[in-house]
Design a protein around this motif. Structure first.
Motif, PDB file in Angstrom:
ATOM      1  N   SER A   1       0.867  -1.195   0.000  1.00 49.71           N
ATOM      2  CA  SER A   1       0.000   0.000   0.000  1.00 49.71           C
ATOM      3  C   SER A   1       0.896   1.235   0.000  1.00 49.71           C
ATOM      4  N   GLU A   2       0.288   2.376  -0.317  1.00 48.12           N
ATOM      5  CA  GLU A   2       1.059   3.635  -0.324  1.00 48.12           C
ATOM      6  C   GLU A   2       0.145   4.769   0.117  1.00 48.12           C
ATOM      7  N   ILE A   3       0.681   5.611   0.964  1.00 43.61           N
ATOM      8  CA  ILE A   3      -0.101   6.752   1.424  1.00 43.61           C
ATOM      9  C   ILE A   3       0.589   8.049   0.977  1.00 43.61           C
ATOM     10  N   ALA A   4      -0.213   9.028   0.551  1.00 47.19           N
ATOM     11  CA  ALA A   4       0.312  10.325   0.103  1.00 47.19           C
ATOM     12  C   ALA A   4      -0.335  11.426   0.936  1.00 47.19           C
ATOM     13  N   PHE A   5       0.433  12.480   1.119  1.00 50.57           N
ATOM     14  CA  PHE A   5      -0.052  13.622   1.898  1.00 50.57           C
ATOM     15  C   PHE A   5       0.095  14.908   1.082  1.00 50.57           C
ATOM     16  N   TYR A   6      -0.828  15.852   1.366  1.00 52.82           N
ATOM     17  CA  TYR A   6      -0.714  17.181   0.718  1.00 52.82           C
ATOM     18  C   TYR A   6      -0.268  18.191   1.772  1.00 52.82           C
ATOM     19  N   THR A   7       0.891  18.804   1.523  1.00 52.66           N
ATOM     20  CA  THR A   7       1.447  19.812   2.428  1.00 52.66           C
ATOM     21  C   THR A   7       1.537  21.141   1.666  1.00 52.66           C
ATOM     22  N   PRO A   8       0.871  22.200   2.141  1.00 46.55           N
ATOM     23  CA  PRO A   8       0.862  23.473   1.385  1.00 46.55           C
ATOM     24  C   PRO A   8       2.254  24.054   1.184  1.00 46.55           C
ATOM     25  N   LYS A   9       3.107  23.994   2.210  1.00 41.85           N
ATOM     26  CA  LYS A   9       4.452  24.558   2.075  1.00 41.85           C
ATOM     27  C   LYS A   9       5.419  23.781   2.959  1.00 41.85           C
ATOM     28  N   LEU A  10       6.698  23.993   2.728  1.00 39.13           N
ATOM     29  CA  LEU A  10       7.749  23.263   3.416  1.00 39.13           C
ATOM     30  C   LEU A  10       7.649  23.466   4.930  1.00 39.13           C
ATOM     31  N   ARG A  11       7.875  22.400   5.682  1.00 41.17           N
ATOM     32  CA  ARG A  11       7.895  22.405   7.148  1.00 41.17           C
ATOM     33  C   ARG A  11       6.538  22.751   7.777  1.00 41.17           C
ATOM     34  N   SER A  12       5.469  22.659   7.016  1.00 39.71           N
ATOM     35  CA  SER A  12       4.140  22.876   7.594  1.00 39.71           C
ATOM     36  C   SER A  12       3.431  21.531   7.735  1.00 39.71           C
ATOM     37  N   ASN A  13       2.334  21.538   8.468  1.00 37.13           N
ATOM     38  CA  ASN A  13       1.571  20.303   8.653  1.00 37.13           C
ATOM     39  C   ASN A  13       0.833  19.937   7.381  1.00 37.13           C
ATOM     40  N   SER A  14       0.675  18.656   7.188  1.00 35.30           N
ATOM     41  CA  SER A  14      -0.113  18.182   6.041  1.00 35.30           C
ATOM     42  C   SER A  14      -1.582  18.489   6.272  1.00 35.30           C
ATOM     43  N   ARG A  15      -2.285  18.735   5.172  1.00 35.60           N
ATOM     44  CA  ARG A  15      -3.706  19.095   5.263  1.00 35.60           C
ATOM     45  C   ARG A  15      -4.630  17.917   4.953  1.00 35.60           C
ATOM     46  N   SER A  16      -4.191  17.029   4.073  1.00 36.45           N
ATOM     47  CA  SER A  16      -5.076  15.923   3.658  1.00 36.45           C
ATOM     48  C   SER A  16      -4.224  14.698   3.330  1.00 36.45           C
ATOM     49  N   PHE A  17      -4.890  13.555   3.143  1.00 36.14           N
ATOM     50  CA  PHE A  17      -4.180  12.296   2.883  1.00 36.14           C
ATOM     51  C   PHE A  17      -4.967  11.481   1.865  1.00 36.14           C
TER      52      PHE A  17
ATOM     53  N   SER B   1       1.537   3.654  -7.885  1.00 40.09           N
ATOM     54  CA  SER B   1       1.861   4.785  -7.001  1.00 40.09           C
ATOM     55  C   SER B   1       0.678   5.723  -6.903  1.00 40.09           C
ATOM     56  N   ILE B   2       0.721   6.557  -5.878  1.00 45.92           N
ATOM     57  CA  ILE B   2      -0.300   7.588  -5.691  1.00 45.92           C
ATOM     58  C   ILE B   2       0.382   8.873  -5.207  1.00 45.92           C
ATOM     59  N   VAL B   3      -0.071   9.980  -5.724  1.00 44.70           N
ATOM     60  CA  VAL B   3       0.343  11.294  -5.203  1.00 44.70           C
ATOM     61  C   VAL B   3      -0.921  12.105  -4.960  1.00 44.70           C
ATOM     62  N   LEU B   4      -0.796  13.089  -4.042  1.00 42.80           N
ATOM     63  CA  LEU B   4      -1.964  13.872  -3.653  1.00 42.80           C
ATOM     64  C   LEU B   4      -1.651  15.363  -3.840  1.00 42.80           C
ATOM     65  N   THR B   5      -2.568  16.057  -4.509  1.00 50.17           N
ATOM     66  CA  THR B   5      -2.482  17.521  -4.641  1.00 50.17           C
ATOM     67  C   THR B   5      -3.603  18.137  -3.803  1.00 50.17           C
ATOM     68  N   GLN B   6      -3.831  19.399  -3.976  1.00 50.58           N
ATOM     69  CA  GLN B   6      -4.802  20.079  -3.119  1.00 50.58           C
ATOM     70  C   GLN B   6      -6.220  19.531  -3.315  1.00 50.58           C
ATOM     71  N   PHE B   7      -6.575  19.233  -4.574  1.00 49.42           N
ATOM     72  CA  PHE B   7      -7.949  18.797  -4.831  1.00 49.42           C
ATOM     73  C   PHE B   7      -8.027  17.478  -5.609  1.00 49.42           C
ATOM     74  N   HIS B   8      -6.889  16.840  -5.866  1.00 46.97           N
ATOM     75  CA  HIS B   8      -6.896  15.610  -6.658  1.00 46.97           C
ATOM     76  C   HIS B   8      -5.895  14.617  -6.086  1.00 46.97           C
ATOM     77  N   PHE B   9      -6.177  13.343  -6.337  1.00 46.45           N
ATOM     78  CA  PHE B   9      -5.113  12.354  -6.181  1.00 46.45           C
ATOM     79  C   PHE B   9      -4.931  11.668  -7.527  1.00 46.45           C
ATOM     80  N   LEU B  10      -3.661  11.352  -7.810  1.00 42.89           N
ATOM     81  CA  LEU B  10      -3.309  10.754  -9.101  1.00 42.89           C
ATOM     82  C   LEU B  10      -2.831   9.330  -8.849  1.00 42.89           C
ATOM     83  N   LEU B  11      -3.382   8.397  -9.623  1.00 49.12           N
ATOM     84  CA  LEU B  11      -3.002   6.982  -9.548  1.00 49.12           C
ATOM     85  C   LEU B  11      -2.162   6.630 -10.762  1.00 49.12           C
ATOM     86  N   LEU B  12      -1.084   5.933 -10.507  1.00 53.84           N
ATOM     87  CA  LEU B  12      -0.207   5.482 -11.596  1.00 53.84           C
ATOM     88  C   LEU B  12      -0.442   3.996 -11.842  1.00 53.84           C
ATOM     89  N   LEU B  13      -0.804   3.694 -13.090  1.00 55.29           N
ATOM     90  CA  LEU B  13      -0.898   2.308 -13.513  1.00 55.29           C
ATOM     91  C   LEU B  13       0.237   2.056 -14.494  1.00 55.29           C
TER      92      LEU B  13
END
Length: 951
Positions: free
Chosen positions: A245-261, A304-316
């Protein structure tokens, strides 16, 4: 129909925009196949083939750095991990070894303490990590153990000591079948020293929560895991699994807390937000996106999965899918050609929001551009209108759509006031919206809509403003009329009345209401709302209407208060005639408080009408104001003084005479009409006042005649007034004497008149006495008169003798002057031209100054009066004429001698006359020089010419 309110965005076509995820193939041909790729903070690290590591600073892509791993065995790169700063690179080998490479060095170093563990995941410390030290980090292995470690390099001598400071186990993750690989690790810091650790296996997502005392963060996370030694931490579990499994997080800026997963696992993708205020679990708003039919976890499973502010992208293996986290819809799908090979890995650089994908021989990069462009539409469809407006506040055409949808939503849910507020901000047809509320019988909402619409209009939209203002006034009046008749709605009535008054007094509506005040007055009158008519009139500063209203309702004090408060002179002039009939004292007080701002002449008509029908006590108020004007304001207008004079003559005779005396006797400084005053005083029989006026008019005979009817002493004071006319004074005193003798028959008083006036003699008075009067009464007066005559004769004789002596002395002085002379030295010069004096005819003055004749003439002539200049020119012509030689050469000798004697005598006379004019006084010492003291040195008419000559 014609629509007054135009639509700004009707049928507005949304802009064509570039895709949110814009793919770019990197121009890079690797010499060997790509095993692994990581990127962070613009630092890219790539494993090529068996033993090569390529590092690229994306800010300087033309300067790649190649590092050899230096492995002689068959070990291969299993995974690579790069921290958030891009400084620390961990290279996990398939031989259960781990290598470390710092950005600032070229040599790879083996981590001896890590040996024997196949590394699956690393949880970097983004709060304490730096370029030389990782801080406490978490490491997950394929056997399910979680280790805590720290890597540090020495700045003095690199790698002089082992970089791995420590490596100790803190926990083991298990599934139902036993220990499971730690697929992902993430550490987050909440408030008040609370830390959250998220760890995933193939089917489970664990959360470890605990506090680390302030100042002990460097000691690591052992205390948090120790809290869960006896019991399992909270976790989420899903039944299906595809081996990892893989988990991705969205962080608005460096050294800040993640907002979503977003957690990619066997059953789909679990995604949501992170809420750090929750005590046990920070996962919030969790939803599961189930894999669609084209994703088979047995054949074509996600990689793989990556997360942006309003989307997550799945890699096949052959494509990329982008799913919107707001609605779970696939919004983007990108297929890759077979020639590129199978897709291997997808990773995101959180600092620049770029997504990297690679195969064994090609690298791609996605730029995320304006990801939030269509978010407003999704929030709108979810009825989250506040969020929708937030994401389209810079796009008015989209904002209009959201507002219209929100307004319609509120209307359908019978939230009419909210609906009206939203409709007012849209560009929908005004008439349609208004009819909608009218049909629903929602007048209050309609009013709210009109108020909001009015507040949004531009100053140039005057027609629309007028329409809305008038309509709102009508609606307010209707609503107030309904509420006023219902006692149970008293509070609502008061609230509505306050809103209406606020509407009328609004500065923004002021110009429109003022320009259409006639219509507003008609509306108020048609509803019989006199209270608001007065209120509106005050706002419009239409005080005339306000005062007229109070007068019509006999509210005279209120009317006067309005006048006094606003101090409008024209209104005082207009309403004073009415007010003074009812509250005279208060009106006069108000006039006095206005001071010089009021012109008393314009108030006289009101006072005249009032005084003609009023009592003496009421007339006193008129006198009080007139006295204020005369004595305090020092008014000089004749009408004011005449009116005050008439009031005095009518009611206050004592004040009349004191007023006249205070005004003085100089006709030029008297402000009342003398003739009017005389007629007025005569009509009312005020003889003392008439005598005073005669004196001012210098009609002394009339003054004495009238004064003799009142008081002889008054007549005497009048008789002495013409000081410069002795004849008149004598005449006036004779009048008094005649009156005393003939009317009063008082001889002693007549004799007193003689002593009072030096001009009267006994002989002037005697004719007035009757023949039978004895001389004893006049004996003393006759003797005094004779003595005066003798004294006068003696004075005349003395004056004649003095005159004779003076004439004798003058004749002697003249004789002496004829023999007077002065001496002139040969070297003497003319005081004017400074040339020798004896060269030409000259004058010598007693002061010692000497002038040539022509020089003196030239100096004196310009300063002579015009008539003397003309006379001098005439004399010079005559002198020149006598100087002409005779044209006859054969005249007898005697005749010539006679002619010469006559001509010489005439010439001498002319010269003497010229001397009298030219040489009357020294030009330097006489009055001529004194008179010329203020004369400019340069003739003003020649000033410009003289000034130019100096340039």
């Amino acid at each position: 129909s014609v629509h007054i309110f135009s639509l700004g965005y009707v049928n507005a076509r949304l802009e064509k925009e570039t895709p949110i995820f814009n793919k770019q193939r990197i121009d890079f041909a690797p010499p060997e196949k790509i095993n692994s790729l990581v990127v962070s903070s613009n630092q890219l690290c790539m494993s090529l083939g068996k033993d090569t590591l390529l590092r690229i600073d994306l800010g300087k892509p033309d300067e790649p750095n190649q590092v050899e791993l230096g492995r002689k065995d068959e070990a291969k790169v299993y995974k690579m991990f790069l921290d958030h700063t891009g400084s620390h690179l961990l290279i996990a080998l398939n031989t259960s070894e781990c290598l470390y490479l710092n950005r600032s060095v070229q040599k790879v170093r083996a981590l001896s303490r890590w040996k024997g563990h196949l590394i699956e995941s690393v949880g970097w410390n983004k709060f304490l990590g730096s370029e030389t030290n990782t801080g406490p980090i978490l490491v997950g292995t394929a056997q399910g153990q979680i280790y805590e470690a720290e890597i540090s390099i020495s700045e003095g001598s690199l790698f002089s000591t082992n970089p791995d400071q420590y490596f100790r186990q803190v926990y083991t993750l298990e599934e139902e079948s036993g220990p499971a690989p730690v697929c992902c690790l993430e550490t987050e810091r909440g408030m008040e020293g609370k830390f959250f650790i998220i760890a995933t296996t193939r089917k489970r997502l664990f959360q470890f929560v605990g506090k680390v005392p302030e100042g002990t963060e460097q000691q690591g996370f052992s205390s948090i895991f120790a809290m869960h030694a006896d019991h399992l931490p909270s976790f989420r579990e899903f039944p299906a699994s595809f081996g990892f499994s893989e988990i991705a997080f969205y962080t608005p800026k460096l050294r800040s807390n993640s907002r979503s997963f977003a957690w990619m696992m066997g059953n789909g993708v679990l995604y949501g937000t992170l809420d750090y205020s929750r005590p046990d679990s920070i996962l919030s708003d969790e939803r599961v996106w189930v894999y669609p039919s084209d994703i088979d976890i047995t054949v074509n499973k996600p990689i793989s999965i990556v997360l942006t502010q309003f989307h997550f992208l799945l890699l096949l293996h052959d494509r990329v899918k982008a799913v919107c986290t707001l609605n779970g819809q696939v919004v983007f799908q990108d297929l890759f050609l077979e020639k590129f090979g199978l897709l291997t890995r997808m990773i995101k650089d959180p600092t620049v929001q770029q997504i990297w994908i690679h195969t064994e021989k090609v690298v791609f990069r996605y730029h995320v551009q304006r990801e939030s462009r269509d978010v407003w539409k999704m929030y709108m469809n979810m009825n989250k209108f506040d969020l929708a407006k937030e994401y389209c506040k810079d796009r008015p055409e989209c904002l209009d759509i959201v507002l219209a949808k929100e307004a319609e939503h509120c209307f359908q849910n019978k939230r009419y006031l909210d609906s009206a507020k939203c409709y007012a901000l849209t560009q929908n047809y005004f008439e349609e919206i208004a009819l909608k509320f009218i049909e629903a019988k929602q007048e209050e909402a309609l009013m709210e809509f009109l108020i909001k619409k009015l507040s949004n209009l531009k100053p140039s939209e005057k027609t629309q403003t007028t329409l809305l203002t008038t309509w709102l006034t009508e609606l307010y009046l209707n609503w107030l009329g309904i509420l006023e008749g219902d006692p149970s709605q008293r509070n609502l009535y008061l609230d509505t009345r306050e809103k209406f008054r606020t509407f009328l007094s609004s500065p923004k509506n002021k110009d429109c209401l003022f320009n259409n005040r006639a219509s507003i007055y008609e509306l108020l009158a048609s509803h019989g709302d006199t209270e608001h008519m007065v209120y509106f009139a005050v706002i419009m500063q239409d005080y005339e209407r306000v005062v007229a209203h109070h007068c019509q309702h006999d509210e005279y004090d209120e009317a006067l208060n309005v006048l006094s408060r606003h101090r409008d002179e024209k209104l005082f002039y207009k309403f004073s005639p009415v007010l003074i009939q009812h509250i005279p004292k208060k009106v006069v007080d108000a006039w006095i408080s206005m001071g010089s701002r009021l012109d008393a002449r314009n108030l006289i008509p009101a006072l005249v009408n009032y005084s003609q029908s009023a009592s003496t006590q009421q007339i006193n108020e008129a006198i009080r104001y007139m006295e204020f004007c005369v004595y305090q304001l020092e008014e000089t207008q004749q009408a004011i003084h005449n009116y005050l004079l008439s009031l005095y003559a009518l009611c206050r005779p004592d004040s009349l005479l004191s007023y006249l005396e205070q005004a003085g006797t100089n006709p030029n400084r008297i402000h009342y009409d003398l003739k009017y005053a005389l007629r007025l005083c005569a009509e009312h029989g005020h003889h003392h006042a008439c005598v005073h006026i005669y004196k001012v008019m210098e009609l002394y005979e009339e003054a004495v005649d009238l004064a003799l009817q009142v008081d002889v002493d008054l007549a005497k004071s009048c008789a002495d007034l013409p000081e410069d006319d002795e004849e008149l004074r004598k005449k006036l005193w004779l009048k008094i004497a005649r009156h005393v003798v003939q009317e009063e028959k008082d001889v002693k008083k007549a004799m007193a008149c003689l002593s009072s006036c030096a001009l009267l003699k006994i002989e002037d008075v005697l004719p007035f006495f009757p023949d039978f009067v004895t001389i004893d009464h006049f004996k003393e007066a006759i003797c005094n008169s004779l003595e005066d005559y003798n004294k006068h004769i003696e004075e005349l004789k003395r004056e004649m003798e003095e005159a004779t002596q003076s004439a004798k002395r003058i004749r002697e002085d003249i004789q002496e002057m004829r023999n007077k002379y002065g001496s002139v030295e040969p070297q003497e010069k003319c005081a004017a031209c400074d040339f020798p004096l004896l060269n030409r005819p000259f004058y010598l003055f007693l002061c010692g100054h000497m002038f040539h004749y022509d020089c003196l003439l030239q100096a004196v002539f310009p300063n002579l009066p015009a008539y003397k200049q003309a006379k001098l020119e005439d004399l010079q012509k005559k002198l020149a004429a006598t100087s002409q030689p005779s044209k006859s050469h054969h005249r007898p000798k005697d005749a010539d001698t006679i002619s010469l004697g006559k001509g010489q005598q005439s010439r001498e006379q002319i010269k003497a006359d010229i001397d009298d004019i030219v040489a009357a006084e020294c030009v330097y010492c006489g009055e001529l020089m004194i008179r010329s003291i203020d004369k400019p040195f340069i003739d003003p008419q020649k000033y410009e010419e003289e000034m130019q000559s100096w340039l």
